[in-house]
Write a protein that holds these residues in place. Structure first.
Motif, PDB file in Angstrom:
ATOM      1  N   MET A 240      -1.853   1.622 -11.330  1.00  0.00           N
ATOM      2  CA  MET A 240      -0.823   1.400 -12.352  1.00  0.00           C
ATOM      3  C   MET A 240      -0.788  -0.077 -12.725  1.00  0.00           C
ATOM      4  SD  MET A 240       3.261   2.255 -12.178  1.00  0.00           S
ATOM      5  CE  MET A 240       3.779   0.730 -11.382  1.00  0.00           C
ATOM      6  N   ILE A 241      -0.861  -0.368 -14.022  1.00  0.00           N
ATOM      7  CA  ILE A 241      -0.837  -1.737 -14.518  1.00  0.00           C
ATOM      8  C   ILE A 241       0.389  -1.907 -15.407  1.00  0.00           C
ATOM      9  CG2 ILE A 241      -2.099  -3.479 -15.824  1.00  0.00           C
ATOM     10  CD1 ILE A 241      -4.660  -1.962 -15.172  1.00  0.00           C
TER      11      ILE A 241
ATOM     12  N   GLY B  15      -0.415  -2.798  -1.254  1.00  0.00           N
ATOM     13  CA  GLY B  15      -1.060  -2.114  -2.368  1.00  0.00           C
ATOM     14  C   GLY B  15      -0.651  -2.643  -3.717  1.00  0.00           C
ATOM     15  N   LEU B  16       0.013  -3.800  -3.769  1.00  0.00           N
ATOM     16  CA  LEU B  16       0.515  -4.348  -5.019  1.00  0.00           C
ATOM     17  C   LEU B  16       0.116  -5.820  -5.127  1.00  0.00           C
ATOM     18  CD1 LEU B  16       4.054  -3.845  -6.516  1.00  0.00           C
ATOM     19  CD2 LEU B  16       3.109  -6.135  -6.338  1.00  0.00           C
ATOM     20  N   ILE B  17      -0.430  -6.193  -6.277  1.00  0.00           N
ATOM     21  CA  ILE B  17      -0.736  -7.605  -6.516  1.00  0.00           C
ATOM     22  C   ILE B  17      -0.171  -8.016  -7.872  1.00  0.00           C
ATOM     23  CG2 ILE B  17      -2.830  -7.569  -5.112  1.00  0.00           C
ATOM     24  CD1 ILE B  17      -4.456  -7.570  -7.685  1.00  0.00           C
ATOM     25  N   MET B  18      -0.053  -9.319  -8.053  1.00  0.00           N
ATOM     26  CA  MET B  18       0.509  -9.880  -9.272  1.00  0.00           C
ATOM     27  C   MET B  18      -0.606 -10.372 -10.198  1.00  0.00           C
ATOM     28  SD  MET B  18       3.991 -10.203  -9.220  1.00  0.00           S
ATOM     29  CE  MET B  18       4.485 -11.814  -9.827  1.00  0.00           C
TER      30      MET B  18
ATOM     31  N   THR C 112      -5.758  -1.644  -3.868  1.00  0.00           N
ATOM     32  CA  THR C 112      -4.633  -1.891  -4.771  1.00  0.00           C
ATOM     33  C   THR C 112      -4.310  -0.652  -5.591  1.00  0.00           C
ATOM     34  OG1 THR C 112      -5.126  -4.249  -4.935  1.00  0.00           O
ATOM     35  CG2 THR C 112      -3.830  -3.293  -6.712  1.00  0.00           C
ATOM     36  N   GLN C 113      -3.023  -0.311  -5.639  1.00  0.00           N
ATOM     37  CA  GLN C 113      -2.562   0.789  -6.492  1.00  0.00           C
ATOM     38  C   GLN C 113      -1.675   0.316  -7.638  1.00  0.00           C
ATOM     39  OE1 GLN C 113      -2.102   1.303  -2.843  1.00  0.00           O
ATOM     40  NE2 GLN C 113      -4.190   2.060  -3.048  1.00  0.00           N
ATOM     41  N   VAL C 114      -1.077  -0.863  -7.501  1.00  0.00           N
ATOM     42  CA  VAL C 114      -0.129  -1.352  -8.506  1.00  0.00           C
ATOM     43  C   VAL C 114      -0.438  -2.815  -8.821  1.00  0.00           C
ATOM     44  CG1 VAL C 114       2.299  -1.726  -9.069  1.00  0.00           C
ATOM     45  CG2 VAL C 114       1.650   0.209  -7.634  1.00  0.00           C
TER      46      VAL C 114
END
Length: 798
Positions: free
Chosen positions: A493-494, A526-529, A548-550
């Motif tokens: 998800m982006i 699982g989230l990066i900026m 990564t998912q998000v």
């Protein structure tokens, strides 16, 4: 004088009837004669016609008539199948045609704009233009409430000049050019062939029918086989003539062997399968712009999707207000300036939700002087307004809380308090925006007569508060994501949202595990900026994306880097997008997916698929269709190998061991009448298997048919060949004549062929209408050949 409120529907209908649609002359369509000529170049047709000509030279007009009749039937079947595919593509062209937002007033002052196909535009129509729109016709910009502020147009399609041109009210714009930024209203002045682009004969194709890699590979494969078969059959005929002195038998035997060995059905099967799959997807509101993408869908391993409108319902509403102070006046001020910081006639659902707040009409008398758009280094937009009576200026800004805080130069204590509020709202899945304002004095800095600053940072903004916008998750999303996980497809998800908002939505969707999660987010979960992506090189990014998912606070440039990093690791990537700046990422992805409702024309033109309803569930359905297509193509290919092996064997064996020729050109032509419909009807209609979405994606570039399927097809073909030889031996053992031998072997081959169809389609489960029809028609034709004496004699049966 045209109505300033737009034409009525009656006036538009009359103009459309008089001047015709707003469309460029179509490319020359293939006539029946052109299609007929192309079909005559098919190898099988050439061989049939050569056999018919040979019989005519020999004086056997009956046999020649039979073969030429078969040739006409094959031509008719091929024409029908080609026209079926072309009609499917024509339907897709109509569905994927560009649209325009037009005001048809019918006497109503505030009637909302309608979205209509651009072909229905007429002169004097009032069209709304926005960022990313392809201008649908020639026209003149008109000044309405400052809507033309900041409009720039890319005219490179006409002039070749790549620098966007600024446009003001009264300026002319040309159809086919692109709105890069800003908004405007346009009065149409010319349509269709009378536009500038129509007069120089430039066409803008809405659907690209390129050959897919698999089509190209198969055509090359069939060509090479044809060359090999031609050499083999020539040598075989020469050997027969030299060894037996039988010129006619050698020629007919060689031609029959060539017809038996050549798998000419494959290219047509591929085209028909993909065109019908695309038409089937269109019924699910997924429009295919490039047929090759249908094939690629079966190999997709990573789906990169936008949150807003794809995973969510795209029904934004302001759910929570957090003003800078507790008074009602401060709440009113927050709402009023949120409206002022929003485009006058927005298309974005978030901005529509803000425009629905009270006070939307309070500043209707003010003039919009300038707009500072969203930028990668400042996720906020500002609009400068001026009171025409006093000259006073007011500047309203809205955007990401951290960007607005930066504009307001807040202290550390204030930032901590605001961050706490933002986290609380984001943890509830709300999209959080901040609002600020700045004013100018009547005299002095930024006054009525002073130039506007180049950047929004030069204003002295004051913090007004936060808005929390709700956009519910689509009900089908959790199940669709679970299906993707079972199918070995990773969903990423982006979003441009705050990471806490992104995390909350991802937990609801099933992308992230809720166990142990708190409102405080962590980039390791699982989230990066987006800012982290900026700091990573290509190799580090590819490694990080494996877990990564998000991705939060992302912009279009990040999307391109994400696609490139994933593809560098060998993943087959589908990427969604809707904006002008998403086009590079859509082009770079294996399958680019544009949004139908909120997507710009540029995004659609760069895409392979268009989701008409912006629905993630429809995208997963498209992946299912890709896998169904892939499976059915392999079933059809396996069947073609299995069925051609015994035909070729029975045509070749008599040439080697002696005895009468069993497979004459007429027999093989009869079998082709069974094989072609079986592929185009029976195998194409096989529904999705139960296990199709519970196995990993097929590797991209994989062979049309795997080695184990080839072995299976060879075994089946060998069994049929052995069964036909056994029938030959039994009939010969009991003193059967040449005609009886030929009839017995032919019946065994036709019945076994029907068995191969059933076996390679996976049995009799869910047969539909196509399988029973093919079987009944084949048995009826076989009965006619065996029982009607004139026809049996033409087939050399007894």
């Amino acid at each position: 004088m045209p109505d300033p409120l737009g034409l009525t529907q009656q006036q538009a209908d009359a103009a459309l009837q008089k001047n015709g649609p707003n469309a460029l002359p179509n490319a020359i369509e293939r006539s029946w004669w052109v299609l007929f000529g192309e079909i005559l170049r098919e190898p099988m047709l050439v061989l049939l016609l050569l056999c018919g000509a040979a019989y005519l030279v020999l004086g056997d007009s009956a046999e020649a008539s039979l073969l030429l009749g078969f040739a006409l039937i094959v031509i008719a079947l091929t024409v029908v199948q080609n026209r079926r595919a072309e009609r499917a593509l024509e339907a897709l062209r109509d569905l994927a045609a560009p649209h325009a937002r037009v005001v048809r007033s019918d006497g109503q002052k505030n009637r909302p704009p309608a979205r209509i196909p651009s072909t229905q535009l007429v002169v004097d129509d009032l069209v709304l233009l926005g960022e990313g729109d392809r201008i649908p016709a020639d026209g003149t910009l008109i000044d309405m409430a400052g809507l033309t502020a900041g409009l720039t147009v890319d005219e490179s399609s006409l002039t070749g000049e790549s620098v966007a041109v600024s446009k003001a009210a009264g300026a002319g714009v040309s159809g086919g050019t692109l709105v890069v930024s800003g908004q405007a209203r346009m009065r149409v002045s010319a349509t269709g062939a009378r536009t500038a682009i129509g007069q120089i004969g430039v066409g803008l194709a809405a659907l690209e029918v390129a050959r897919s890699p698999l089509q190209t590979m198969t055509a090359r494969w069939v060509t090479r086989i044809a060359i090999f078969v031609g050499i083999l059959c020539t040598l075989t005929s020469i050997a027969w003539i030299l060894l037996r002195g039988d010129l006619i038998g050698g020629l007919l035997g060689g031609l029959a062997l060539a017809m038996a060995l050549l798998p000419q059905e494959l290219p047509l099967v591929l085209t028909v399968f993909m065109a019908l799959a695309a038409l089937r997807l269109s019924r699910r509101r997924v429009l295919v712009r490039r047929l090759a993408s249908v094939e690629t869908l079966g190999s997709v391993g990573v789906l990169c999707v936008d949150k807003t409108g794809t995973l969510t319902e795209n029904r934004m509403s302001v759910a929570r207000l957090s003003p800078a102070g507790p008074s009602s006046e401060q709440t009113e001020c927050l709402m009023a300036h949120a409206v002022l910081a929003t485009r006058i006639d927005p298309f974005d659902p978030m901005e529509r939700a803000i425009r629905a707040l009270p006070h939307a009409q309070e500043q209707s008398a003010w003039s919009l002087l300038h707009a500072y758009p969203l930028a990668p280094d400042l996720l906020a937009m500002s609009q400068v307004w001026q009171d025409p009576k006093t000259g006073a200026r007011l500047i309203a800004a809205k955007g990401a809380p951290e960007a607005i805080a930066q504009l307001c130069h807040l202290s550390g204590t204030e930032l901590a308090r605001i961050e706490s509020e933002v986290m609380a709202m984001a943890a509830d899945g709300l999209r959080v925006l901040a609002v600020a304002r700045a004013t100018s004095k009547h005299d002095g800095e930024f006054g009525p007569n002073s130039p506007l600053p180049a950047i929004a940072h030069d204003y002295a903004f004051n913090w007004l508060g936060l808005l929390g916008l709700a956009d519910p998750l689509r009900s089908v999303v959790p199940k669709a994501i679970a299906d993707c996980r079972d199918a070995g497809i990773r969903v990423v998800m982006i979003t441009g949202d705050h990471p806490a908002t992104a995390q909350a939505i991802a937990i609801q969707a099933g992308l992230l595990d809720s166990a142990g999660q708190t409102p405080a987010w962590n980039e390791t979960d699982g989230l990066i900026m987006g800012a982290t992506i900026d700091r990573l090189d290509a190799g580090e990014l590819a490694k990080r994306l494996t877990t990564t998912q998000v991705i939060a606070r992302a912009n279009p440039a990040h999307k391109l880097r994400i696609v490139q990093a994933l593809r560098a690791e060998g993943a087959v990537v589908a990427m969604t997008g809707d904006g002008v700046n998403d086009a590079p990422a859509l082009k770079a992805a294996d399958v680019g997916v544009a949004m139908g409702q909120r997507g710009t024309d540029v995004a659609r033109e760069a895409s392979d698929l268009i989701l008409a309803d912006d629905d993630f569930g429809a995208l997963v359905d498209a992946v299912r269709e890709g896998r169904r297509l892939s499976d059915n193509l392999r079933r059809a290919a396996g069947y073609l190998i299995a069925v051609h092996l015994p035909i070729a064997g029975l045509a070749f064996v008599p040439l080697v061991v002696g005895g009468p020729i069993l497979m004459l050109p007429a027999h093989i032509a009869f079998l082709e009448l069974v094989i072609d419909p079986a592929c185009a009807l029976v195998f194409e209609a096989i529904p999705l298997s139960a296990c199709a979405m519970s196995r990993p994606p097929r590797p991209v570039g994989a062979a049309l048919i795997e080695a184990k399927q080839v072995r299976r097809a060879i075994i089946h073909g060998s069994l049929v060949f052995g069964f036909a030889l056994a029938c030959w031996w039994v009939i010969a053992r009991f003193g059967g004549s040449e005609g009886q031998l030929r009839a017995g072997v032919f019946v065994a081959l036709v019945l076994s062929n029907l068995g191969l169809i059933v076996v390679h389609r996976g049995g009799w489960q869910r047969p539909g209408l196509a399988l029973p029809i093919v079987i009944l028609v084949t048995l009826g034709m076989l009965a006619a050949v065996l029982s009607w004496v004139p026809l049996a004699q033409l087939f050399r049966f007894r």
